[in-house]
Write a protein that holds these residues in place. Structure first.
Motif, short mmCIF file in Angstrom:
data_model
loop_
_atom_site.label_atom_id
_atom_site.label_comp_id
_atom_site.label_asym_id
_atom_site.label_seq_id
_atom_site.Cartn_x
_atom_site.Cartn_y
_atom_site.Cartn_z
N GLU A 176 7.62 28.10 -39.29
CA GLU A 176 8.57 27.32 -38.50
C GLU A 176 9.92 28.05 -38.40
O GLU A 176 10.57 28.03 -37.35
CB GLU A 176 8.77 25.94 -39.12
CG GLU A 176 7.56 25.02 -39.00
CD GLU A 176 7.27 24.66 -37.55
OE1 GLU A 176 8.20 24.70 -36.72
OE2 GLU A 176 6.11 24.34 -37.25
N LEU A 177 10.33 28.69 -39.48
CA LEU A 177 11.58 29.45 -39.45
C LEU A 177 11.46 30.65 -38.51
O LEU A 177 12.39 30.97 -37.77
CB LEU A 177 11.94 29.90 -40.86
CG LEU A 177 12.37 28.79 -41.81
CD1 LEU A 177 12.44 29.31 -43.25
CD2 LEU A 177 13.72 28.20 -41.41
N ALA A 178 10.30 31.32 -38.55
CA ALA A 178 10.09 32.47 -37.65
C ALA A 178 10.15 32.04 -36.20
O ALA A 178 10.71 32.75 -35.35
CB ALA A 178 8.75 33.13 -37.96
N ALA A 179 9.60 30.87 -35.89
CA ALA A 179 9.62 30.37 -34.52
C ALA A 179 11.04 30.11 -34.04
O ALA A 179 11.31 30.10 -32.83
CB ALA A 179 8.79 29.09 -34.42
N ARG A 180 11.95 29.91 -34.99
CA ARG A 180 13.36 29.66 -34.65
C ARG A 180 14.21 30.92 -34.78
O ARG A 180 15.44 30.85 -34.78
CB ARG A 180 13.90 28.55 -35.56
CG ARG A 180 13.40 27.18 -35.17
CD ARG A 180 13.58 26.17 -36.29
NE ARG A 180 13.21 24.83 -35.83
CZ ARG A 180 11.95 24.40 -35.68
NH1 ARG A 180 10.94 25.24 -35.94
NH2 ARG A 180 11.70 23.18 -35.26
N HIS A 181 13.57 32.07 -34.93
CA HIS A 181 14.28 33.35 -35.05
C HIS A 181 15.26 33.32 -36.22
O HIS A 181 16.36 33.86 -36.13
CB HIS A 181 15.01 33.69 -33.75
CG HIS A 181 14.08 33.83 -32.58
ND1 HIS A 181 13.43 35.00 -32.27
CD2 HIS A 181 13.66 32.92 -31.66
CE1 HIS A 181 12.67 34.82 -31.21
NE2 HIS A 181 12.79 33.56 -30.82
N CYS A 182 14.83 32.68 -37.29
CA CYS A 182 15.61 32.66 -38.52
C CYS A 182 15.03 33.72 -39.45
O CYS A 182 13.85 33.68 -39.79
CB CYS A 182 15.54 31.27 -39.17
SG CYS A 182 16.51 31.13 -40.68
N THR A 183 15.83 34.69 -39.86
CA THR A 183 15.34 35.79 -40.67
C THR A 183 15.21 35.37 -42.13
O THR A 183 16.18 34.89 -42.74
CB THR A 183 16.30 36.99 -40.57
OG1 THR A 183 16.42 37.37 -39.21
CG2 THR A 183 15.78 38.17 -41.37
N VAL A 184 14.02 35.58 -42.69
CA VAL A 184 13.73 35.17 -44.06
C VAL A 184 13.69 36.41 -44.96
O VAL A 184 13.15 37.45 -44.57
CB VAL A 184 12.40 34.41 -44.15
CG1 VAL A 184 12.07 34.08 -45.60
CG2 VAL A 184 12.46 33.13 -43.31
N ARG A 185 14.24 36.28 -46.15
CA ARG A 185 14.20 37.34 -47.14
C ARG A 185 13.71 36.78 -48.47
O ARG A 185 14.11 35.69 -48.89
CB ARG A 185 15.59 37.96 -47.35
CG ARG A 185 16.12 38.71 -46.13
CD ARG A 185 15.39 40.02 -45.94
NE ARG A 185 15.89 40.78 -44.80
CZ ARG A 185 15.35 40.78 -43.59
NH1 ARG A 185 14.29 40.02 -43.34
NH2 ARG A 185 15.87 41.52 -42.62
N VAL A 186 12.81 37.52 -49.13
CA VAL A 186 12.38 37.22 -50.50
C VAL A 186 12.91 38.35 -51.37
O VAL A 186 12.38 39.46 -51.35
CB VAL A 186 10.84 37.13 -50.60
CG1 VAL A 186 10.43 36.82 -52.04
CG2 VAL A 186 10.30 36.07 -49.64
N MET A 187 13.97 38.08 -52.13
CA MET A 187 14.72 39.14 -52.80
C MET A 187 14.32 39.36 -54.26
O MET A 187 14.44 40.46 -54.77
CB MET A 187 16.22 38.82 -52.73
CG MET A 187 16.75 38.60 -51.32
SD MET A 187 16.68 40.06 -50.26
CE MET A 187 18.01 41.03 -50.96
N GLY A 188 13.89 38.33 -54.96
CA GLY A 188 13.39 38.53 -56.31
C GLY A 188 14.26 38.04 -57.45
O GLY A 188 13.97 38.33 -58.61
N SER A 189 15.33 37.29 -57.16
CA SER A 189 16.14 36.67 -58.20
C SER A 189 16.58 35.30 -57.70
O SER A 189 17.39 35.21 -56.78
CB SER A 189 17.37 37.51 -58.54
OG SER A 189 18.28 36.79 -59.34
#
Length: 265
Positions: A176-189
């Motif tokens: 759903e976030l991708a469909a809204r052009h919202c950039t997601v990051r999984v950083m690790g902390s």
């Protein structure tokens, strides 16, 4: 409940510990790595050394207070004394593999679980986030605030896996976030990701399992910066959504549509 003077003193000690921990983490050249519950759940000698020192200092400075730590479990406090929560290296996998995205997390909670104080230090960028309940959030002593964005579109959304695994509802939310052009990051902390909402860098952040040692200090810092939390104070292993106030309705709608936090208020 602790007095203002008590909390000011606690913050001074916590900030000094954060500076010491940051220097220790930066200076670690070699470190032994061992498995805990699984190959994705590891500990290093630096994790243990930092937590041992923190426990020693806090035990001397605040006798009778409880301490809950990532590596050495629970030391119960006396009566209704507050409890410290500490994660010496949040993001151990990154740290053990030489990736400069981990943090030191230290907080204080009242006997009823109410967060009173939070400190999250980023050793690699020389940043220390702090907050006392009711006193606003600060980054290196300068006030910070959640972003004034009114949409998730085009902005950053940070999240974390549950160790090595996706959590229930995560894949639906990411779609759903991708469909809204919202950039997601999984950083690790977890701690470091959550405080990015406080700094206004990320518009929202979410975790599938709330653990007090690495999330409670960051939660308080983000809320003191004006961020909205669903739920306001999660229980252990409950999902958490943090969002800038102007995007809270949109983010909460996606959160619940994905089947996460349906009961959050």
């Amino acid at each position: 409940m602790e007095t203002t003077a008590d909390l000011d003193r606690a913050l001074r000690v916590a900030t000094e510990l954060a500076a010491w921990a940051s220097e220790t983490i930066r200076g670690a050249r070699t470190t032994a790595v061992r498995e805990k519950a699984s190959p994705a759940d590891i500990v290093t000698d630096t994790d243990e050394a930092v937590e041992r020192h923190v426990r020693e200092v806090l035990g001397e400075a605040f006798p009778g207070y409880g301490i809950v730590g990532e590596e050495y479990g629970t030391t119960r406090g006396v009566g209704s004394a507050p409890t410290w929560v500490v994660d010496p290296v949040d993001g151990t996998s990154n740290f053990a593999h030489g990736i400069g995205w981990c943090s030191f997390s230290l907080g204080l909670a009242a006997a009823d679980g109410t967060p009173l104080l939070g400190v999250v230090a980023d050793p690699w960028r020389d940043e220390t986030f702090t907050a006392i309940r009711g006193g606003g959030a600060h980054l290196n002593g300068v006030p910070v605030h959640a972003a004034d964005h009114t949409t998730l579109t085009g902005h950053l959304f940070l999240t974390e896996w549950a160790a090595h695994a996706h959590w229930p509802g995560m894949d639906t939310l990411l779609a759903e976030l991708a469909a809204r052009h919202c950039t997601v990051r999984v950083m690790g902390s977890t701690a470091l990701s959550l405080v990015q909402v406080a700094a206004g860098r990320a518009t929202a952040a979410a975790i599938g399992e709330f653990h007090h040692v690495d999330a409670l200090p960051a939660l308080l810092i983000a809320q003191e910066a004006g961020a909205t939390a669903l739920p306001h104070l999660p229980t252990y292993n409950e999902p958490l959504l943090l969002t800038a106030p102007g995007t809270a309705e949109e983010a909460a709608g996606l959160w619940r549509a994905a089947g996460v936090g349906a009961c959050a208020t």
